[in-house]
Design a protein around this motif. Structure first.
Motif, PDB file in Angstrom:
ATOM      1  N   GLU A  18       0.749  -1.188   0.105  1.00 34.91           N
ATOM      2  CA  GLU A  18      -0.109   0.071   0.025  1.00 34.91           C
ATOM      3  C   GLU A  18       1.048   1.161   0.016  1.00 34.91           C
ATOM      4  O   GLU A  18       0.550   2.170  -0.544  1.00 34.91           O
ATOM      5  CB  GLU A  18      -0.935   0.084   1.130  1.00 34.91           C
ATOM      6  N   LEU A  19       1.954   1.216   0.646  1.00 31.51           N
ATOM      7  CA  LEU A  19       2.833   2.392   0.913  1.00 31.51           C
ATOM      8  C   LEU A  19       3.608   2.510  -0.232  1.00 31.51           C
ATOM      9  O   LEU A  19       3.625   3.789  -0.777  1.00 31.51           O
ATOM     10  CB  LEU A  19       3.765   2.254   1.889  1.00 31.51           C
ATOM     11  N   PHE A  20       4.182   1.464  -1.036  1.00 31.10           N
ATOM     12  CA  PHE A  20       5.126   1.573  -1.975  1.00 31.10           C
ATOM     13  C   PHE A  20       4.697   1.161  -3.152  1.00 31.10           C
ATOM     14  O   PHE A  20       5.736   1.095  -4.042  1.00 31.10           O
ATOM     15  CB  PHE A  20       6.528   0.891  -1.558  1.00 31.10           C
ATOM     16  N   GLY A  21       3.866   0.437  -3.360  1.00 31.25           N
ATOM     17  CA  GLY A  21       3.346  -0.209  -4.355  1.00 31.25           C
ATOM     18  C   GLY A  21       3.851  -1.305  -5.032  1.00 31.25           C
ATOM     19  O   GLY A  21       4.790  -1.812  -4.167  1.00 31.25           O
ATOM     20  N   HIS A  22       3.597  -2.016  -5.968  1.00 28.95           N
ATOM     21  CA  HIS A  22       4.186  -3.132  -6.266  1.00 28.95           C
ATOM     22  C   HIS A  22       4.260  -3.617  -7.813  1.00 28.95           C
ATOM     23  O   HIS A  22       3.492  -3.095  -8.396  1.00 28.95           O
ATOM     24  CB  HIS A  22       3.412  -4.620  -5.566  1.00 28.95           C
ATOM     25  N   GLU A  23       5.195  -4.441  -8.331  1.00 26.27           N
ATOM     26  CA  GLU A  23       5.128  -4.832  -9.622  1.00 26.27           C
ATOM     27  C   GLU A  23       4.327  -6.085  -9.808  1.00 26.27           C
ATOM     28  O   GLU A  23       4.071  -6.759  -9.035  1.00 26.27           O
ATOM     29  CB  GLU A  23       6.596  -5.085 -10.065  1.00 26.27           C
ATOM     30  N   LYS A  24       4.010  -6.371 -10.980  1.00 23.09           N
ATOM     31  CA  LYS A  24       3.265  -7.333 -11.569  1.00 23.09           C
ATOM     32  C   LYS A  24       3.828  -8.849 -10.977  1.00 23.09           C
ATOM     33  O   LYS A  24       5.228  -8.962 -11.287  1.00 23.09           O
ATOM     34  CB  LYS A  24       2.857  -7.557 -12.937  1.00 23.09           C
ATOM     35  N   GLY A  25       3.110  -9.705 -10.427  1.00 24.46           N
ATOM     36  CA  GLY A  25       4.099 -10.861  -9.927  1.00 24.46           C
ATOM     37  C   GLY A  25       5.003 -10.818  -8.603  1.00 24.46           C
ATOM     38  O   GLY A  25       5.636 -11.646  -8.268  1.00 24.46           O
ATOM     39  N   ALA A  26       4.614  -9.607  -8.007  1.00 24.79           N
ATOM     40  CA  ALA A  26       5.643  -9.443  -6.777  1.00 24.79           C
ATOM     41  C   ALA A  26       5.380 -10.447  -5.667  1.00 24.79           C
ATOM     42  O   ALA A  26       6.114 -10.783  -4.910  1.00 24.79           O
ATOM     43  CB  ALA A  26       5.391  -7.970  -6.376  1.00 24.79           C
ATOM     44  N   PHE A  27       3.989 -10.655  -5.690  1.00 27.78           N
ATOM     45  CA  PHE A  27       3.563 -11.771  -4.646  1.00 27.78           C
ATOM     46  C   PHE A  27       2.001 -12.227  -5.213  1.00 27.78           C
ATOM     47  O   PHE A  27       1.779 -11.852  -6.332  1.00 27.78           O
ATOM     48  CB  PHE A  27       3.003 -11.140  -3.285  1.00 27.78           C
ATOM     49  N   THR A  28       1.646 -13.381  -4.670  1.00 20.99           N
ATOM     50  CA  THR A  28       0.273 -14.112  -5.098  1.00 20.99           C
ATOM     51  C   THR A  28      -0.810 -12.926  -5.134  1.00 20.99           C
ATOM     52  O   THR A  28      -1.068 -12.395  -4.080  1.00 20.99           O
ATOM     53  CB  THR A  28       0.031 -15.223  -4.231  1.00 20.99           C
ATOM     54  N   ALA A  32      -0.548 -10.175  -7.224  1.00 21.04           N
ATOM     55  CA  ALA A  32      -0.302  -9.094  -7.901  1.00 21.04           C
ATOM     56  C   ALA A  32      -0.379  -9.302  -9.200  1.00 21.04           C
ATOM     57  O   ALA A  32       0.750  -9.560 -10.016  1.00 21.04           O
ATOM     58  CB  ALA A  32       0.983  -8.641  -7.225  1.00 21.04           C
ATOM     59  N   THR A  33      -1.276  -9.105  -9.822  1.00 19.08           N
ATOM     60  CA  THR A  33      -1.963  -9.494 -11.381  1.00 19.08           C
ATOM     61  C   THR A  33      -1.194  -8.348 -12.331  1.00 19.08           C
ATOM     62  O   THR A  33      -1.312  -8.586 -13.382  1.00 19.08           O
ATOM     63  CB  THR A  33      -3.274  -9.777 -11.528  1.00 19.08           C
ATOM     64  N   GLN A  34      -1.202  -7.097 -11.701  1.00 16.60           N
ATOM     65  CA  GLN A  34      -0.784  -6.001 -12.577  1.00 16.60           C
ATOM     66  C   GLN A  34       0.068  -5.124 -11.475  1.00 16.60           C
ATOM     67  O   GLN A  34       0.181  -5.094 -10.181  1.00 16.60           O
ATOM     68  CB  GLN A  34      -1.999  -5.339 -12.998  1.00 16.60           C
ATOM     69  N   ARG A  35       1.002  -4.222 -12.137  1.00 20.33           N
ATOM     70  CA  ARG A  35       1.699  -3.095 -11.460  1.00 20.33           C
ATOM     71  C   ARG A  35       0.672  -2.229 -10.855  1.00 20.33           C
ATOM     72  O   ARG A  35      -0.129  -1.810 -11.268  1.00 20.33           O
ATOM     73  CB  ARG A  35       2.799  -2.601 -12.240  1.00 20.33           C
ATOM     74  N   ARG A  36       1.028  -1.904  -9.587  1.00 18.81           N
ATOM     75  CA  ARG A  36       0.141  -0.780  -8.888  1.00 18.81           C
ATOM     76  C   ARG A  36       1.116   0.146  -8.230  1.00 18.81           C
ATOM     77  O   ARG A  36       2.057  -0.109  -7.589  1.00 18.81           O
ATOM     78  CB  ARG A  36      -0.544  -1.655  -7.797  1.00 18.81           C
ATOM     79  N   LYS A  37       0.526   1.541  -8.293  1.00 25.68           N
ATOM     80  CA  LYS A  37       1.309   2.598  -7.614  1.00 25.68           C
ATOM     81  C   LYS A  37       1.103   2.380  -6.077  1.00 25.68           C
ATOM     82  O   LYS A  37      -0.226   2.076  -5.679  1.00 25.68           O
ATOM     83  CB  LYS A  37       1.164   3.744  -8.087  1.00 25.68           C
ATOM     84  N   GLY A  38       1.811   2.951  -5.171  1.00 24.29           N
ATOM     85  CA  GLY A  38       1.651   2.728  -3.669  1.00 24.29           C
ATOM     86  C   GLY A  38       1.093   4.287  -3.609  1.00 24.29           C
ATOM     87  O   GLY A  38       1.193   5.035  -4.269  1.00 24.29           O
ATOM     88  N   ARG A  39       0.960   4.609  -2.199  1.00 21.20           N
ATOM     89  CA  ARG A  39       0.516   5.799  -1.774  1.00 21.20           C
ATOM     90  C   ARG A  39       1.416   6.963  -1.908  1.00 21.20           C
ATOM     91  O   ARG A  39       1.368   8.158  -2.075  1.00 21.20           O
ATOM     92  CB  ARG A  39       0.003   5.551  -0.274  1.00 21.20           C
ATOM     93  N   PHE A  40       2.669   6.452  -1.674  1.00 23.40           N
ATOM     94  CA  PHE A  40       3.747   7.483  -1.579  1.00 23.40           C
ATOM     95  C   PHE A  40       3.757   8.076  -3.071  1.00 23.40           C
ATOM     96  O   PHE A  40       4.102   9.501  -3.321  1.00 23.40           O
ATOM     97  CB  PHE A  40       5.158   6.988  -1.413  1.00 23.40           C
ATOM     98  N   GLU A  41       3.702   7.151  -4.238  1.00 26.54           N
ATOM     99  CA  GLU A  41       3.689   7.758  -5.761  1.00 26.54           C
ATOM    100  C   GLU A  41       2.363   8.777  -5.785  1.00 26.54           C
ATOM    101  O   GLU A  41       2.516   9.728  -6.549  1.00 26.54           O
ATOM    102  CB  GLU A  41       3.728   6.550  -6.538  1.00 26.54           C
ATOM    103  N   LEU A  42       1.211   7.986  -5.233  1.00 23.56           N
ATOM    104  CA  LEU A  42      -0.011   8.920  -5.377  1.00 23.56           C
ATOM    105  C   LEU A  42      -0.001  10.410  -4.706  1.00 23.56           C
ATOM    106  O   LEU A  42      -0.393  11.482  -5.322  1.00 23.56           O
ATOM    107  CB  LEU A  42      -0.968   8.138  -5.009  1.00 23.56           C
ATOM    108  N   ALA A  43       0.955  10.526  -3.854  1.00 27.68           N
ATOM    109  CA  ALA A  43       1.292  11.630  -2.946  1.00 27.68           C
ATOM    110  C   ALA A  43       2.361  12.581  -3.573  1.00 27.68           C
ATOM    111  O   ALA A  43       2.742  13.719  -2.961  1.00 27.68           O
ATOM    112  CB  ALA A  43       1.231  11.510  -1.538  1.00 27.68           C
TER     113      ALA A  43
END
Length: 473
Positions: free
Chosen positions: A238-248, A250-261
């Protein structure tokens, strides 16, 4: 007619070279047989580097989100197999430098003697068009946000309120409140990290929002993270986001709250609930203003202002080894204490006036005032749940009140009388938590649980129950 012009008109290659759109010619194997200068300029690839090679592998290999784009799904290649013309408006091409740009293209089959011999793709960079569209969407969203903000602010314009401080939902005129607002005004115009401290229900989030609204970053987003809500395994994502496949999952890349802010303010509520591993990563971001998404290697730089809030004694947690000392000092640049409601009883009337307007809107009924007897009862109560408890008390009373003058009928008057023996804060807190637990039939977690009604993290509520010797019914 000038001979050079005749040559120009009779030489198709010259015409293609002069076109403003990028043009690729392909044979049936998908190899490039023609590339015009516009295509070179847009992609950064020289014709000499691509001729005779499968262009899909160079800049059509991935979707916009970075996921693989198999060649057998490529619309250009499909045209070479089935001879159908295709117009595509929602894809990207990748440049030689690794960047991407949105494209619109037409894939057209080429025939010779009724025999399909290849295809031609004509594409154009629509970055400017997309930017214009996005700017329009952002402008419309901003107009909508401003409209909602103005509508909300109108509810605070009450004739009965003549406080020295009347900023948004922060109203009051008591000395503790005014002291807090003076400190708030001093720090709002800076980029200093603020640590907001106070009991649950005192309005720490409102204070954070007010700091942001008065800061130079007010046009950028205020992004909130409640550190007590997310499981430890999900908090870093949630804070830092994740890349696709980073964990079970995680089907796509997602920006975390730091990027959104980025460019705005990040509000970390319940910072005392942050697990130690996440504390270390947070410290690094605050020190270096950069991080990597989970499962990623790309360093992302951000420019944020941090506001944190807690109802816990962080220094005591430092001494217990549950909170990092270096992070504590990073957060405690400008501590700001929000007074409890029992410390600002003189503000009860102003708060009630404000809340009555909001209740009128929420319930679709007009509440003009509150009875003097009810107001006296409110002023003679210790409010262990602070402003949140006051809000809930008024809403329950509003539902039960038939007329336009609010009457507090929900609670036994003896709980508010001067004659009542003086109780300790722990006694008041114990009674209030026990009452809410009874109302929730002992349920702690969930939407209808006691923790939600009390505005506490479930772990915090259990800790208080253990400390106050409260048994779940």
């Amino acid at each position: 007619m000038d001979s050079s012009l005749k040559q120009y008109l009779h030489d198709p290659r010259l015409l293609l070279d002069a076109a403003g759109e990028g043009i690729y010619g392909f044979d049936l194997d998908g190899n490039a047989v023609f590339i015009n200068p516009a295509a070179e300029r847009m992609t950064g690839w020289k014709a000499s580097e691509l001729l005779g090679k499968r262009i899909h592998q160079f800049h059509h290999h991935s979707h916009a989100d970075g996921s693989e784009y198999p060649a057998d799904e490529c619309h250009i290649y499909r045209t070479m197999f089935d001879g159908q013309t295709r117009q595509i408006t929602n894809e990207v091409f990748w440049r030689k430098d690794g960047s991407q740009f949105p494209v619109e293209y037409t894939s057209t089959p080429i025939y010779k003697d009724d025999q399909l011999i290849g295809a031609v793709a004509i594409f154009r960079d629509v970055s400017t068009q997309r930017s214009t569209q996005q700017a329009l969407r952002d402008a419309l969203q901003r107009v909508s946000q401003l409209s909602e903000q103005l509508q909300a602010e109108n509810t605070y314009l009450l004739e009965e309120i003549n406080a020295d401080w009347q900023h948004g939902e922060l109203v009051g005129q008591s000395p503790p409140f005014c002291t807090m607002m003076q400190q708030l005004q001093l720090v709002a115009n800076t980029d200093a990290t603020v640590l907001i401290q106070g009991e649950n229900g005192t309005g720490k989030e409102l204070v954070a929002r007010h700091i942001h609204a008065q800061s130079p970053r007010k046009e950028a987003p205020l992004v909130k993270v409640n550190c007590a809500v997310f499981a430890e395994s999900l908090l870093e994502s949630e804070l830092f986001g994740h890349e696709k496949g980073a964990f079970t999952g995680a089907t796509q890349r997602r920006k975390g709250r730091f990027e959104l802010a980025d460019g705005g303010t990040l509000f970390l509520d319940e910072i005392g609930e942050l697990p130690l591993p996440a504390q270390g990563k947070l410290l690094r971001v605050l020190q270096e203003h950069e991080f990597e998404r989970l499962g990623g290697q790309q360093t992302i730089k951000v420019n944020i202002r941090l506001i944190a809030a807690t109802n816990r004694d962080l220094w005591e947690m430092v001494q217990q080894g549950t909170f990092r000392m270096d992070l504590y000092y990073r957060l405690n640049v400008f501590p700001l204490r929000v007074p409890a409601l029992r410390e600002r009883i003189d503000d009860i009337e102003l708060l009630v006036s404000q809340l009555l307007v909001k209740l009128s809107q929420k319930l679709g009924r007009k509440f003009d005032s509150i009875s003097n007897k009810s107001l006296s009862l409110l002023k003679n109560y210790d409010w262990p749940g602070n402003i949140r408890e006051l809000q809930n008390t008024l809403e329950r009373a509003a539902i039960l009140t038939q007329g336009s003058v609010l009457n507090i009928e929900l609670f036994a008057e003896s709980a508010y009388q001067h004659e009542q023996p003086i109780q300790t804060l722990a006694d008041c807190e114990r009674q209030h938590i026990s009452r809410i637990l009874s109302q929730c039939q002992g349920k702690i977690n969930g939407v209808n649980g006691a923790a939600k009604l009390l505005g506490l993290a479930p772990s915090t509520l259990r800790s208080k129950m253990k400390k106050l010797n409260i048994a779940r019914e």
